[in-house]
Design a protein around this motif. Structure first.
Motif, mmCIF file in Angstrom:
data_model
loop_
_atom_site.group_PDB
_atom_site.id
_atom_site.type_symbol
_atom_site.label_atom_id
_atom_site.label_comp_id
_atom_site.label_asym_id
_atom_site.label_seq_id
_atom_site.Cartn_x
_atom_site.Cartn_y
_atom_site.Cartn_z
ATOM 1 N N ARG A 26 0.862 -1.179 0.000
ATOM 2 C CA ARG A 26 0.000 0.000 0.000
ATOM 3 C C ARG A 26 0.905 1.237 0.000
ATOM 4 O O ARG A 26 1.753 1.389 0.878
ATOM 5 N N SER A 54 -6.393 -1.730 5.879
ATOM 6 C CA SER A 54 -5.267 -2.651 6.015
ATOM 7 C C SER A 54 -5.474 -3.598 7.190
ATOM 8 O O SER A 54 -5.208 -4.806 7.090
ATOM 9 N N THR A 59 -0.310 -6.518 4.717
ATOM 10 C CA THR A 59 -0.109 -5.196 4.129
ATOM 11 C C THR A 59 1.205 -4.593 4.592
ATOM 12 O O THR A 59 1.522 -4.616 5.784
#
Length: 379
Positions: free
Chosen positions: A16, A34, A44
């Motif tokens: 991310r 997340s 993540t």
């Protein structure tokens, strides 16, 4: 990287990327997502362009590992080849890259490996405060497998870039705190505001409106930002020093909003207001300016809308609602808010991610190890 599962397959890894990591609504949305995706089998890792100390601490509070590139580089709005090259090794072993804000998805598009899906999220209107980069955005948009647009302005932006309709998806944010109970000792009646103390949020308009009410209610401004000092000074000038309280930024504003007489969202621009939805879920009446996505959020009688930049109309509506006139039925608001719990939102993104991913191999890729993590491992 998490261990292999008993079936011999590794959990799926989401890289991310976020343009700026600070205490804001878009950042909370990404971090809540997340955390919620862990139950869906996703790990993540977060890579931030700009970052503040408060933003880094917020990621730690959600137990999301983060690496940061720079400070004060305006990477929400600006393309940076240096940021792209910094990202290159960090994205190499990802199963999917989800980038939030233009500077993040532009950089990711430049270096993401072939075969790795890249999706983008935009949470705000694109105002280009540091130069017009529409041409670069249009070129990078061709690499996107999906574009999550939060609000009508972001949808229009994606369309203007040529993102096909099939790839333009509704951006959805997780809101938590619907079970909050009021903190003891809070004033009653009270009005609440929650958000960044920034010009786009229109808090100055709220102060001007309060000054027009003969007996203004105690109002809590939950948040922090560049206008804090000027708002404090203006409240004194308007004779509101004992009526306007600034508790600062709070991670769980629901404990202040719960039981409030009214929640106000006086924004000049707002794709979608998390605090408005939180108030709806708590059964608190919501009064907002009729800008961008707020008429959608408060449609079907869920809230009350007034024109933006109009202290007189805002004051009139506050006074009416505080006296019990025109208060919306809370039931439609609670029903709407229930769509944005972790249990509703996490599967929506997980299903989209899985649809975009190629079939996963049984053998894991060699994970990227940051220099900091490698140094820690040697100690």
């Amino acid at each position: 990287m998490a261990d292999l599962t008993s079936a011999g397959r590794r959990p799926l890894t989401i890289a991310r990327v976020i343009g700026v990591l600070e205490r804001g609504g878009a950042q909370l949305s990404a971090l809540r997502l997340s955390a919620a995706l862990r139950s869906e089998g996703f790990d993540t890792r977060l890579y931030a362009g700009d970052a503040t100390d408060e933003g880094i601490a917020l990621a730690a509070a959600f137990d999301v590992p983060v690496e940061t590139f720079a400070r004060d580089a305006h990477l929400q709005w600006v393309p940076s080849t240096d940021f792209a090259q910094w990202l290159r090794p960090r994205l190499a072993d990802a199963d999917l890259v989800h980038a939030h804000m233009f500077g993040a998805w532009w950089a990711a598009a430049a270096v993401v490996p072939d075969g790795v899906p890249l999706v983008a999220s935009e949470h705000n209107a694109m105002t280009w405060p540091y130069g017009d980069h529409v041409a670069q955005a249009r070129a990078a948009a061709g690499r996107l497998a999906a574009f999550f647009a939060h609000g009508p302005a972001a949808r229009g932006f994606a369309e203007s870039l040529g993102v096909p309709q099939s790839r333009r998806l509704e951006g959805r944010s997780i809101v938590d705190g619907f079970d909050a109970r009021p903190l003891p000792g809070l004033p009653s009646p009270r009005v609440t505001f929650a958000g960044r103390l920034h010009p786009e949020k229109g808090v100055d308009v709220l102060l001007e409106a309060l000054a027009l009410i003969p007996d203004p209610p105690v109002t809590l401004l939950l948040g922090d930002g560049p206008l804090r000092e000027s708002l404090t000074a203006r409240s004194r000038t308007l004779g509101l020093a004992d009526r306007v309280l600034l508790p600062g930024w709070v991670r769980s504003p629901g404990s202040y909003i719960s039981g409030a007489s009214l929640h106000v969202v006086p924004s000049r621009e707002e794709a979608w207001s998390q605090s408005a939805v939180l108030a709806l879920g708590l059964g608190v009446p919501v009064l907002a300016s009729a800008v961008e996505g707020l008429p959608v959020t408060l449609a079907q009688g869920r809230g009350v809308l007034v024109p933006p930049e109009d202290p007189e109309e805002l004051a009139r509506a506050i006074d009416e609602l505080l006296h019990g006139r025109g208060v919306p039925d809370p039931t439609p608001g609670r029903v709407y808010a229930a769509r944005f719990t972790p249990e509703q939102i996490a599967p929506y993104y997980a299903d989209t991610y899985r649809r975009l991913m190629p079939r996963q191999p049984a053998t894991p890729r060699q994970p990227y190890v940051s220099p900091q993590r490698a140094s820690d491992a040697r100690m």
